[in-house]
Design a protein around this motif. Sequence first.
Motif, PDB file in Angstrom:
ATOM      1  N   GLY A 144       0.817  -1.202   0.000  1.00 54.56           N
ATOM      2  CA  GLY A 144       0.000   0.000   0.000  1.00 54.56           C
ATOM      3  C   GLY A 144       0.853   1.256   0.000  1.00 54.56           C
ATOM      4  O   GLY A 144       0.503   2.253  -0.614  1.00 54.56           O
ATOM      5  N   ALA A 145       1.992   1.178   0.660  1.00 53.55           N
ATOM      6  CA  ALA A 145       2.881   2.332   0.698  1.00 53.55           C
ATOM      7  C   ALA A 145       3.593   2.511  -0.633  1.00 53.55           C
ATOM      8  O   ALA A 145       4.246   3.515  -0.868  1.00 53.55           O
ATOM      9  CB  ALA A 145       3.892   2.172   1.826  1.00 53.55           C
ATOM     10  N   SER A 154       1.887   1.597  -3.712  1.00 51.91           N
ATOM     11  CA  SER A 154       0.926   1.711  -4.805  1.00 51.91           C
ATOM     12  C   SER A 154      -0.355   2.344  -4.296  1.00 51.91           C
ATOM     13  O   SER A 154      -0.677   2.274  -3.122  1.00 51.91           O
ATOM     14  CB  SER A 154       0.606   0.329  -5.360  1.00 51.91           C
ATOM     15  OG  SER A 154      -0.609   0.368  -6.070  1.00 51.91           O
ATOM     16  N   GLY A 155      -1.073   2.978  -5.194  1.00 49.03           N
ATOM     17  CA  GLY A 155      -2.339   3.554  -4.799  1.00 49.03           C
ATOM     18  C   GLY A 155      -3.493   2.956  -5.555  1.00 49.03           C
ATOM     19  O   GLY A 155      -4.589   3.475  -5.540  1.00 49.03           O
ATOM     20  N   GLY A 189      -4.048  -0.055   0.537  1.00 50.43           N
ATOM     21  CA  GLY A 189      -3.266   0.742  -0.395  1.00 50.43           C
ATOM     22  C   GLY A 189      -3.931   2.045  -0.784  1.00 50.43           C
ATOM     23  O   GLY A 189      -3.268   2.988  -1.204  1.00 50.43           O
ATOM     24  N   GLN A 190      -5.254   2.118  -0.665  1.00 51.64           N
ATOM     25  CA  GLN A 190      -5.887   3.350  -1.105  1.00 51.64           C
ATOM     26  C   GLN A 190      -6.022   4.380   0.017  1.00 51.64           C
ATOM     27  O   GLN A 190      -6.349   5.534  -0.240  1.00 51.64           O
ATOM     28  CB  GLN A 190      -7.215   3.063  -1.810  1.00 51.64           C
ATOM     29  CG  GLN A 190      -8.346   2.682  -0.912  1.00 51.64           C
ATOM     30  CD  GLN A 190      -9.153   3.878  -0.525  1.00 51.64           C
ATOM     31  OE1 GLN A 190      -9.108   4.890  -1.203  1.00 51.64           O
ATOM     32  NE2 GLN A 190      -9.877   3.768   0.552  1.00 51.64           N
ATOM     33  N   ILE A 204      -3.395   4.323   2.667  1.00 55.14           N
ATOM     34  CA  ILE A 204      -1.982   4.604   2.959  1.00 55.14           C
ATOM     35  C   ILE A 204      -1.364   5.291   1.739  1.00 55.14           C
ATOM     36  O   ILE A 204      -1.447   4.778   0.641  1.00 55.14           O
ATOM     37  CB  ILE A 204      -1.235   3.295   3.275  1.00 55.14           C
ATOM     38  CG1 ILE A 204      -1.776   2.686   4.571  1.00 55.14           C
ATOM     39  CG2 ILE A 204       0.264   3.547   3.393  1.00 55.14           C
ATOM     40  CD1 ILE A 204      -1.213   1.348   4.915  1.00 55.14           C
ATOM     41  N   PRO A 205      -0.788   6.487   1.937  1.00 54.69           N
ATOM     42  CA  PRO A 205      -0.247   7.204   0.779  1.00 54.69           C
ATOM     43  C   PRO A 205       0.947   6.461   0.168  1.00 54.69           C
ATOM     44  O   PRO A 205       1.639   5.759   0.901  1.00 54.69           O
ATOM     45  CB  PRO A 205       0.205   8.535   1.384  1.00 54.69           C
ATOM     46  CG  PRO A 205       0.344   8.294   2.847  1.00 54.69           C
ATOM     47  CD  PRO A 205      -0.608   7.180   3.200  1.00 54.69           C
ATOM     48  N   PRO A 206       1.198   6.646  -1.127  1.00 54.56           N
ATOM     49  CA  PRO A 206       0.412   7.389  -2.111  1.00 54.56           C
ATOM     50  C   PRO A 206      -0.852   6.637  -2.516  1.00 54.56           C
ATOM     51  O   PRO A 206      -0.898   5.420  -2.393  1.00 54.56           O
ATOM     52  CB  PRO A 206       1.377   7.465  -3.299  1.00 54.56           C
ATOM     53  CG  PRO A 206       2.200   6.231  -3.196  1.00 54.56           C
ATOM     54  CD  PRO A 206       2.371   5.984  -1.730  1.00 54.56           C
ATOM     55  N   SER A 207      -1.842   7.357  -2.972  1.00 53.79           N
ATOM     56  CA  SER A 207      -3.101   6.717  -3.307  1.00 53.79           C
ATOM     57  C   SER A 207      -3.875   7.511  -4.353  1.00 53.79           C
ATOM     58  O   SER A 207      -3.967   8.730  -4.291  1.00 53.79           O
ATOM     59  CB  SER A 207      -3.922   6.557  -2.029  1.00 53.79           C
ATOM     60  OG  SER A 207      -5.256   6.923  -2.225  1.00 53.79           O
TER      61      SER A 207
HETATM   62 NA    NA Z   1      -1.101   3.624  -1.262  1.00 51.62          NA
END
Ligand code: NA
Lengths: 441, 181, 334
Positions: free
Chosen positions: A111-112, A114-115, A153-154, A156-159
């Motif tokens: 998640g950190a 990919s968004g 992932g959505q 946790i930034p980036p997202s």
């Molecule tokens: Na993310």
Amino acid sequence: MPITEILALCMIGAFFVMLLAGIPVAVCLAVTGFVFGYAGFGPTLFNLVPARIFGVVTNYTLLALPLFIFMGIMLERSKIAEELLEVIGLAMGGLRGGMAMAIIFVGVLMGAASGVVGATVVTVGLIALGPIINRGYDKGVATGVICASGTLGQIIPPSLVLILLADIMGESVGTLFAAALLPGLLLSGLFIAYVLFLGIFSPQKVPAIPADERAVYSGADLAGKLVKVVLPPIFLIVLVLGSIIGGVAAPTEAASMGAFGSVALAYFSGRLTFDVLRDTVRSAFVTSAMVFFILILAQPFGLAFRGLGGERLVQDAFTFVPGGMDGQILFLMLILFVLGFFLEWIEISYIALPLFLPIFAQAGVDMAWIAILVAVNLQTSFLTPPFGWALFFLKGVAPPSIATMDIYRGVVSFIALQLIGLALVFLFPALATWLPGTIGW
Amino acid sequence: MARLLLSLADGASSAVRIIGQIAAWSGLVLVLTVAFNVLARYFFSYGSVALQEAEWHLMGVGALFGMSYGLNQGAEVRVDVVYDRLPRRLQVFVEVLGNLLLFAVAVLIAWLSARYVQSSYAINEGSPDPGGLPMRYLLKAAMPVAFVLLAVQALARAAADIGRHLAPIPVAPSGEAESLI
Amino acid sequence: QEAFAWKMTNAYSPSSPFYVEGPGSPTDFCKKVAAMSDGRLTIQHFAAGELIPALEGFDAVRDGTVEMNAANAYFWAGKLPAAQYFTTVPFGLNFQGMNAWLYHGGGMELWDELYAPLGVKALPMGNTGVQMTGWFRKPIESIDDFKDLKMRIPGLAGKVYAALGVDVKLLPGGEIFPALERGVIDAAEFVGPYQDRRLGLQNAAKYYYTTGWHEPSNATELLINKVAWESLPDDLKAIVQVAAMACNLESHTWCEANNAAALKDLVENHGVQANVLPADVVARLKEVTDQILAEGAAADPATKKVHDAFMAFKAEHDQWSAISERPYHNSLAG
Ligand code: NA
Ligand code: NA
């Protein structure tokens, strides 16, 4: 109620009926979109379908999807991921739920990097679902933990969601990234707490690796094995996250470092034959296609919902809300949650948010806080049956032994956890507002 | 009749499969292109607008041609809560209906997008960015072609189901002999 | 009397100030038209992504599926290279000069001539005024500082920078901040103080250069389907024209007021250093720009026609501004 709004409701109804009958998701979306759109506004608006499809397949930010899927398949084919989960399970000893926690941890790390929700759910599903089912995990818990971790992932930034929200809400992307970090970690913490809870009260659902199997390995054996299997995936994560943090790659491009690294890894471990490469290429193609097939054929549906004035249904409902800012925020949350049952998050954001934003902005509510409430809520909408994107994507890569019902059953408790997380951010706005204020973003 | 239907369906599916197996390599090319762009920029400050655009061109072509190949490989997602409890005959009916609907939708989108390509071709559309890839209508032309392939594959699957239903004699499973593409 | 219900798409995201919301914006244009026509012409506005993706508006208007689109003409450079002259020209005309050319110097006639074969027409409907050169992580002291600089810069300006050794990176708006903040890129161009602050670019880079040589003004384009346009009675046509003209003025004055306040905030509260590019850098940029514009004109007859007309007008207008605006700015103002 105008005829077009009635048609919009009928379209949603027909979609559910076809979906339940077992027609493929993508086909249900396209057919109901075309039929009810035609009934409502005739053929003209459908000239825009090609433009929308072209927009989806050339959407730069979706690049992470095929790249991460490629990485996931390569890891799966070269058995690296399976060994990793096994060894973590062994290393956790008698602690129940160890592999599930490893999955949550992987979800946070991916998640950190990919968004894009589809990318994480599919990748984690590919590499982890088989191994933990083989280890006797309850199918519901296994699929639930993968879907929920994949949607981290959505938040946790980036997202992608945060970038779109920043755009719609007039906040800076940096502010929202900072605001989302603590709530994202809070959710991850809730998931881990739940797995620990299961380990105590429903141990058969999250079994530890049996003692006799563990006894085969001495502490030193295990430590050696741990180093050997943990290093390669760590190397990939460092490659992906490190390239973002080190300023080598923009978030979307970073996925290529993982995919490229997975090929390099297979090569250096001597497992990269032409057959492996060809199989990886083909199955990555099929898996990406599964995701894009739904995204592409969802376009007529989204267009028809817009063309039929579906957003006015939401506006009509809004006029009945009792006064008070808290009442309106709760109503917004309810609307997002309900729309999440049948619409994609982008459509939801465009339909519901413009309606509420002027009211909140005028009342001087902290928009970053509202954005995070919305983001957590949308994240829940990825999980809500029957139309949760995360559920479809996981179904697409799950072995045939996993029924849709297993997935539905599995996500229920995680939806409840998400709602707890949402309530916490609602009751303690500082969870969202403290970090951006402190670092001055 | 049933045999003819089956062999036609089999031929069409094989064509889709071979095209898909070739198109699948676009995924590896995509990985290498993005990785090259990142590394060349970081280590050599080298960047090309055309190569950056190639990234989403490759994704677009892959996503479009992937649809028919995905269907060929049975990668479509369905909700099986009710479906799994249906009698076999009804399942075949749902299956055939789904494929015929998909055929209709794919033909419609292919037709709509042919116009979209035509208007791009008429003005020799290229990239709005200097140094970008020319002939954008070629990329757009992947849409009608991909949807025609999807229509062919959907029809082939419907035909195969009907054929098997009409002639429930065991037919040797086809398509297992993988070519070396 | 016949009533018209039209649709307008927009290349910008919902609630973008200036481009979607606010005084003189496209949604404001729709409100103005509805009010002035007493509801006889209502225009439903769709921001980017609501009906179609950001850059698909031209084709949608062209085949008449929607009647209007709001964007910048230079987005259509891949379809009609000459279109970029109707948004901005590097080292070209500022707000005053651009409008003088469009309204009274033959600009709008050329615009109509360029678009007529495609069945569309255009009106200017807004202007940001002069933009900023962009955000840099390190100061620019000489032309050599551009060598190997990684910069997010779309369009013609990107080609000019590339000729100076800049490594041009294309990025969507949302990824500018994370990429600049981590140093994936060393510099980024967006719009002006008010819009840039909204992206949070001040938290990623501190050197803010001016003046926007690449965009001395930037016109918003109202694109109209020609068949739809011809179907309007004369009074509604006049209302559309007047509303577009009102938005052109109002959006620009709105930018002027807000950029002033935003720049003050950036400098005083965010440690931003606003600087002018060194003179030799600007001179070299101008040299390359002239060369690239000439190449573009040589490659496409339609571009040549617009280019020559624009430059002829500019040459004359420059003489006037050399004895009117320029001395005022240089010695009388402030
Ligand atoms: Na993310
Ligand atoms: Na949902």
